[in-house]
Write an enzyme that holds these catalytic residues in place. Structure first.
Site, PDB file in Angstrom:
ATOM      1  N   GLU A  62      -7.333  -5.918   2.512  1.00 56.10           N
ATOM      2  CA  GLU A  62      -7.323  -4.626   1.448  1.00 56.10           C
ATOM      3  C   GLU A  62      -8.557  -4.972   0.705  1.00 56.10           C
ATOM      4  OE1 GLU A  62      -5.599  -2.001  -2.212  1.00 56.10           O
ATOM      5  OE2 GLU A  62      -4.420  -2.905  -0.995  1.00 56.10           O
ATOM      6  N   GLU A  85     -10.240  -8.212 -13.530  1.00 58.54           N
ATOM      7  CA  GLU A  85     -10.064  -9.608 -14.338  1.00 58.54           C
ATOM      8  C   GLU A  85      -9.512 -10.559 -13.624  1.00 58.54           C
ATOM      9  OE1 GLU A  85      -9.207  -6.552 -15.479  1.00 58.54           O
ATOM     10  OE2 GLU A  85     -11.089  -6.435 -17.022  1.00 58.54           O
TER      11      GLU A  85
HETATM   12  C1  LIG Z   1      -4.602   4.498  -8.694  1.00 58.91           C
HETATM   13  C2  LIG Z   1      -3.831   3.481  -8.623  1.00 58.91           C
HETATM   14  C3  LIG Z   1      -3.235   3.310  -7.206  1.00 58.91           C
HETATM   15  C4  LIG Z   1      -2.338   2.289  -7.149  1.00 58.91           C
HETATM   16  N1  LIG Z   1      -1.609   2.347  -5.978  1.00 58.91           N
HETATM   17  C5  LIG Z   1      -0.622   1.350  -5.872  1.00 58.91           C
HETATM   18  C6  LIG Z   1       0.327   1.483  -4.696  1.00 58.91           C
HETATM   19  O1  LIG Z   1       0.295   2.129  -3.790  1.00 58.91           O
HETATM   20  N2  LIG Z   1       1.267   0.414  -4.719  1.00 58.91           N
HETATM   21  C7  LIG Z   1       1.563  -0.456  -5.487  1.00 58.91           C
HETATM   22  O2  LIG Z   1       2.236  -1.341  -5.480  1.00 58.91           O
HETATM   23  N3  LIG Z   1       0.693  -0.315  -6.802  1.00 58.91           N
HETATM   24  C8  LIG Z   1      -0.323   0.412  -6.712  1.00 58.91           C
HETATM   25  N4  LIG Z   1      -1.066   0.462  -8.034  1.00 58.91           N
HETATM   26  C9  LIG Z   1      -0.689  -0.662  -8.998  1.00 58.91           C
HETATM   27  C10 LIG Z   1      -1.977  -1.775  -9.190  1.00 58.91           C
HETATM   28  O3  LIG Z   1      -1.746  -2.579  -8.122  1.00 58.91           O
HETATM   29  C11 LIG Z   1      -1.517  -2.332 -10.645  1.00 58.91           C
HETATM   30  O4  LIG Z   1      -1.939  -1.288 -11.455  1.00 58.91           O
HETATM   31  C12 LIG Z   1      -2.322  -3.364 -10.894  1.00 58.91           C
HETATM   32  O5  LIG Z   1      -1.862  -4.603  -9.970  1.00 58.91           O
HETATM   33  C13 LIG Z   1      -2.490  -3.770 -12.232  1.00 58.91           C
HETATM   34  O6  LIG Z   1      -1.294  -4.152 -12.886  1.00 58.91           O
HETATM   35  P1  LIG Z   1      -0.554  -3.283 -14.057  1.00 58.91           P
HETATM   36  O7  LIG Z   1      -1.208  -1.943 -13.876  1.00 58.91           O
HETATM   37  O8  LIG Z   1       0.832  -3.631 -14.342  1.00 58.91           O
HETATM   38  O9  LIG Z   1      -1.443  -3.966 -15.158  1.00 58.91           O
HETATM   39  P2  LIG Z   1      -1.520  -5.224 -15.997  1.00 58.91           P
HETATM   40  O10 LIG Z   1      -1.096  -6.492 -15.058  1.00 58.91           O
HETATM   41  O11 LIG Z   1      -0.351  -5.098 -17.110  1.00 58.91           O
HETATM   42  O12 LIG Z   1      -2.789  -5.512 -16.709  1.00 58.91           O
HETATM   43  C14 LIG Z   1      -3.116  -4.796 -17.813  1.00 58.91           C
HETATM   44  C15 LIG Z   1      -4.582  -5.460 -18.067  1.00 58.91           C
HETATM   45  O13 LIG Z   1      -4.266  -6.847 -18.200  1.00 58.91           O
HETATM   46  C16 LIG Z   1      -5.252  -7.652 -17.595  1.00 58.91           C
HETATM   47  N5  LIG Z   1      -4.569  -8.853 -17.125  1.00 58.91           N
HETATM   48  C17 LIG Z   1      -3.218  -9.098 -16.556  1.00 58.91           C
HETATM   49  N6  LIG Z   1      -3.335 -10.256 -16.152  1.00 58.91           N
HETATM   50  C18 LIG Z   1      -4.348 -11.017 -16.443  1.00 58.91           C
HETATM   51  C19 LIG Z   1      -4.750 -12.230 -16.164  1.00 58.91           C
HETATM   52  N7  LIG Z   1      -4.112 -13.230 -15.721  1.00 58.91           N
HETATM   53  N8  LIG Z   1      -6.109 -12.418 -16.873  1.00 58.91           N
HETATM   54  C20 LIG Z   1      -6.738 -11.496 -17.335  1.00 58.91           C
HETATM   55  N9  LIG Z   1      -6.368 -10.407 -17.609  1.00 58.91           N
HETATM   56  C21 LIG Z   1      -5.304  -9.888 -17.006  1.00 58.91           C
HETATM   57  C22 LIG Z   1      -5.499  -6.757 -16.296  1.00 58.91           C
HETATM   58  O14 LIG Z   1      -6.956  -7.182 -15.756  1.00 58.91           O
HETATM   59  C23 LIG Z   1      -5.678  -5.560 -16.987  1.00 58.91           C
HETATM   60  O15 LIG Z   1      -6.828  -5.081 -17.601  1.00 58.91           O
HETATM   61  C24 LIG Z   1      -1.789   1.403  -8.204  1.00 58.91           C
HETATM   62  C25 LIG Z   1      -2.848   1.545  -9.360  1.00 58.91           C
HETATM   63  C26 LIG Z   1      -3.572   2.428  -9.699  1.00 58.91           C
HETATM   64  C27 LIG Z   1      -4.383   2.555 -10.863  1.00 58.91           C
END
Ligand SMILES: Cc1cc2nc3c(=O)[nH]c(=O)nc-3n(C[C@H](O)[C@H](O)[C@H](O)COP(=O)(O)OP(=O)(O)OC[C@H]3O[C@@H](n4cnc5c(N)ncnc54)[C@H](O)[C@@H]3O)c2cc1C
Lengths: 310, 387
Positions: free
Chosen positions: B243, B368
């Site tokens: 991906e 990030e």
């Molecule tokens: C339009 C869209 C489509 C998506 N489609 C899918 C899909 O089809 N299937 C699926 O399974 N998921 C999907 N996702 C989910 C996507 O994979 C997650 O949103 C992503 O992995 C981030 O997880 P989170 O949203 O829980 O954010 P979090 O992990 O809670 O992160 C929040 C913030 O904290 C930061 N952060 C987290 N960990 C760290 C670290 N170790 N160091 C520094 N910063 C950090 C992140 O960068 C972010 O800025 C989709 C998301 C979007 C927005």
């Protein structure tokens, strides 16, 4: 379609890199800075490697290579912060003189007896010359006032800008490496500063900028070599991308070094100052933005997905 | 370095162009993020499949054309030149398809790949959970072995297309004692299985782009597990690599946006700031840089190389480029930027694109996380703690 270097090209770059790493390290930069910044032995070493003849046709005693090879070597000259005017002489003056049919000076370039830094109207001074001296922030550049008969040939300008871009990429590589090494060594709060994300992310951003400037330089070298209608646009694109990557990396590298980076003692300053100098030489950032603007917004270059290699 | 297309490549480009010109819908489709638009996009997938243009990089035996990566790039350039619709089948083409080819049994390949290629089965990916976003190893949804079935319980979220798609894939905890990356298994499941509840989630723009999935003792045959029990993490990492690597966002997409941005600039030149003008020029430059880089990586892969953590650089670059281009467009539009439809009734695609571009730095591994990977794996900076 194959956007890669040949094994021979890569071997050439590696051998120049290793040679300069072995003979033109930071202790040499410091010595040159303190004891007079030109050293005939260093120049002779470059001549003996054949580097002054890279772009000279075989019939004139050179190696008959092209601008892609020269750009690869120019990256290495930037990486080593080379003091001697190899790039100006061999990769800017030589191909220009050959193109002009002014071959009388070529033998001297190849055998190392002549260093030629060509005067172009875009540059208000010469990077290395014999006129009245001007002082550059870069202690390894010997600026002099430009002669009155400076050329206005656009090909010369493009050669200078392309080779500056290539050096800027090598300079940026070197600064990123120094900052990364320092971030692994320096500890604060009980851990290497390179374990802090604020440091990691800044260095990662430099790497992104550098890695996406690099192919633009190769594309420009290939375009100028082929002499296509849009070569100048590609050269300006390369100069702009390389300038921005190098300036970002310079500012990041000093930040990562803390006060150490602000000293004369830490070698980073040599590269940083070369980056400042080359960013403005052979056309300022504004000059190259304007040329790109004329092509892109002015519509002289075809744009869109099907025109990747216009 | 040879930057000319061969006669065969030029002929291929002409063939793709002619087919697309004859088949791409004249009117833009309704957004993929609603029932009507989804159906239109699936119909387009079947049109593509009809011309055998659905899965061009797949081997012929699975319904592809076996194209090399340069031909793929040419295809994509023409696809975006033609303004063809977004791909409902995206997850199949670039994610699950290659994963099944690498890890699947012959039986699984024969069962899953041809219907995917024909656009008959549309797939959703289901990795994320409420407690496992960036930290995917925190996955809790369970799959408990019961004879030749797994019984799945738990919750997935943010699953794109899942509101309407047919099948899903993701990783589940098969070893209840396990922690983090161990004890996870990659499972394919029918989204219409008894026990699955889909709850569509409205996205920023108001449409239904993704869905939550609730699993209440859902029985899935063990034959739907890929690469064996406990191998889930490795398989998922390979999938994430496809991906983020070369294929998720081909350069043509951004070159097309840059071109439209130049055209937009020309319409607004009188009111634009010099900074916006430079941003437009830089947009073209960055889209081109991304294309050159991709051609370089493609050549490297074709010569037997691979793309590893460098994929993180790509993901950072294209997602931030996309956001910057759309931000510039919003600035150029000025007061009109907020309109969902312009006065002439046409959809404000810049607004839609800007909204979508804001998700680029989040999905497929946040930027990030990509910067962490770049710093740790490419620059060799120390890893401390998780992440
Ligand atoms: C339009 C869209 C489509 C998506 N489609 C899918 C899909 O089809 N299937 C699926 O399974 N998921 C999907 N996702 C989910 C996507 O994979 C997650 O949103 C992503 O992995 C981030 O997880 P989170 O949203 O829980 O954010 P979090 O992990 O809670 O992160 C929040 C913030 O904290 C930061 N952060 C987290 N960990 C760290 C670290 N170790 N160091 C520094 N910063 C950090 C992140 O960068 C972010 O800025 C989709 C998301 C979007 C927005």
């Amino acid at each position: 379609m194959d956007f890669r270097f040949t094994d021979d090209q890569l071997l050439l770059a590696t051998s120049v890199r290793e040679y300069l790493a072995g003979t033109h390290g930071t202790q040499v930069l410091r010595r040159l800075d303190e004891q007079g910044n030109r050293d005939p032995a260093i120049w002779q070493g470059l001549v003996d490697m054949g580097l002054t003849g890279v772009l000279v046709p075989e019939a004139l005693g050179g190696l008959g290579m092209g601008l892609v090879e020269a750009a690869l070597i120019a990256v290495e000259c930037g990486r080593a912060c080379l003091a001697e005017p190899l790039v100006d002489t061999a990769f800017v003056a030589a191909p220009w003189l050959v193109r002009e049919g002014r071959t009388d000076a070529i033998a001297g370039i190849v055998d190392g007896s002549r260093k030629i830094v060509p005067a172009h109207a875009i540059n208000p001074w010469l990077a290395d010359g014999e006129g009245a001296r001007l002082q550059s922030v870069d202690p390894l550049r010997n600026l002099t006032t430009a002669p009155h008969d400076a050329s206005e040939d656009p090909y010369l300008l493009d050669l200078g800008a392309l080779m500056s871009a290539a050096q800027l990429v090598g300079i940026a590589d070197a600064m990123l490496e120094q900052a990364t090494d320092y971030a692994k060594l320096r500890s604060q709060f009980g851990q290497p500063i390179g374990a802090f994300q604020a440091i990691k992310h800044q260095l990662a951003s430099c790497m992104v900028a550098i890695e996406f400037a690099r192919p633009v330089v190769w594309r420009a070298a290939a375009a100028l070599q082929a002499g296509g209608a849009h070569a100048a646009t590609h050269v300006s694109h390369a100069k702009l991308a390389a300038t921005d990557a190098a300036m970002l990396t310079a500012e990041t590298a000093i930040q990562v070094h803390g006060a150490m980076g602000y000293t004369y003692e830490v070698d980073l300053h040599f590269w940083m100052k070369r980056a400042w100098a080359l960013s403005g030489a052979w056309g300022s950032r504004a000059f190259h933005v304007r040329r790109l603007d004329e092509a892109v917004i002015g519509g002289t270059i075809p744009i869109g997905p099907e025109h990747t290699f216009a | 370095m040879d930057l000319a297309y061969s006669p065969k490549q030029q002929a291929f480009r002409a063939e793709v162009r002619a087919w697309l010109e004859a088949h791409v819908p004249k009117e833009p489709l309704v957004t993929l993020e609603c029932r009507e638009g989804y159906d239109q996009h699936v119909a387009w997938e079947r049109t593509l499949a009809g011309g055998n243009w659905g899965m061009v990089t797949w081997p012929e035996q699975f319904g592809g054309r076996g194209l090399d990566l340069i031909e793929w790039l040419i295809f994509e350039e023409e696809y975006f030149r033609a303004g063809a619709p977004n791909r409902a089948n995206q997850n199949g083409i670039f994610l699950l398809g290659p994963t099944i080819m690498e890890f699947g049994t012959d039986e699984q390949k024969a069962r899953f790949l041809p219907p995917m290629a024909r656009g008959e089965v549309i797939w959703a990916q289901a990795w994320s959970e409420p407690g496992a976003g960036s930290d995917m190893a925190a996955i809790q949804s369970k799959a408990v072995r019961d004879g030749d079935h797994y019984v799945i319980s738990g919750q997935k979220t943010w699953s794109s297309r899942a509101a309407f798609a047919d099948w899903g894939f993701g990783i589940f905890r098969t070893d209840p004692e396990s922690k983090r990356h161990k004890g996870l298994t990659f499972i394919l499941f029918d989204l219409n299985s008894p026990g699955i509840t889909r709850r569509p989630i409205r996205q920023l723009h108001g449409d239904t782009g993704f869905a939550e999935l609730f699993f209440d003792e859902v029985r899935v045959p063990v034959a739907n597990c890929l690469a064996g029990e406990g191998q889930g993490w490795n398989v998922a990492m390979a999938t994430a690599g496809f991906e983020r690597g070369l294929m998720l966002r081909s350069p043509g997409r951004f070159q097309a946006t840059a071109k439209r941005l130049v055209e937009l600039y020309r319409q607004h030149a009188d009111t634009a700031s010099p900074a916006a003008r430079e941003a437009v020029v830089q947009a073209w430059g960055a889209a081109q840089a991304y294309a050159y880089n991709t051609y370089g990586v493609a050549a490297k892969i074709m010569a037997g190389g691979s793309i590893g953590a460098e994929a993180s650089l790509n993901k950072i670059f294209w997602s931030e480029l996309d956001r910057a281009m759309h931000r510039t467009a919003m600035q150029l539009l000025g007061a009109a930027a907020e309109l969902k439809r312009f006065a002439d009734g046409s959809i404000n695609q810049w607004l839609e694109g800007y909204v979508f571009s804001l998700s680029g730095p989040i999905y497929a591994g946040s930027n990030e996380v990509q910067r962490n990977i770049t710093a740790e794996r490419l620059l060799g900076l120390p890893r401390v703690g998780a992440g």
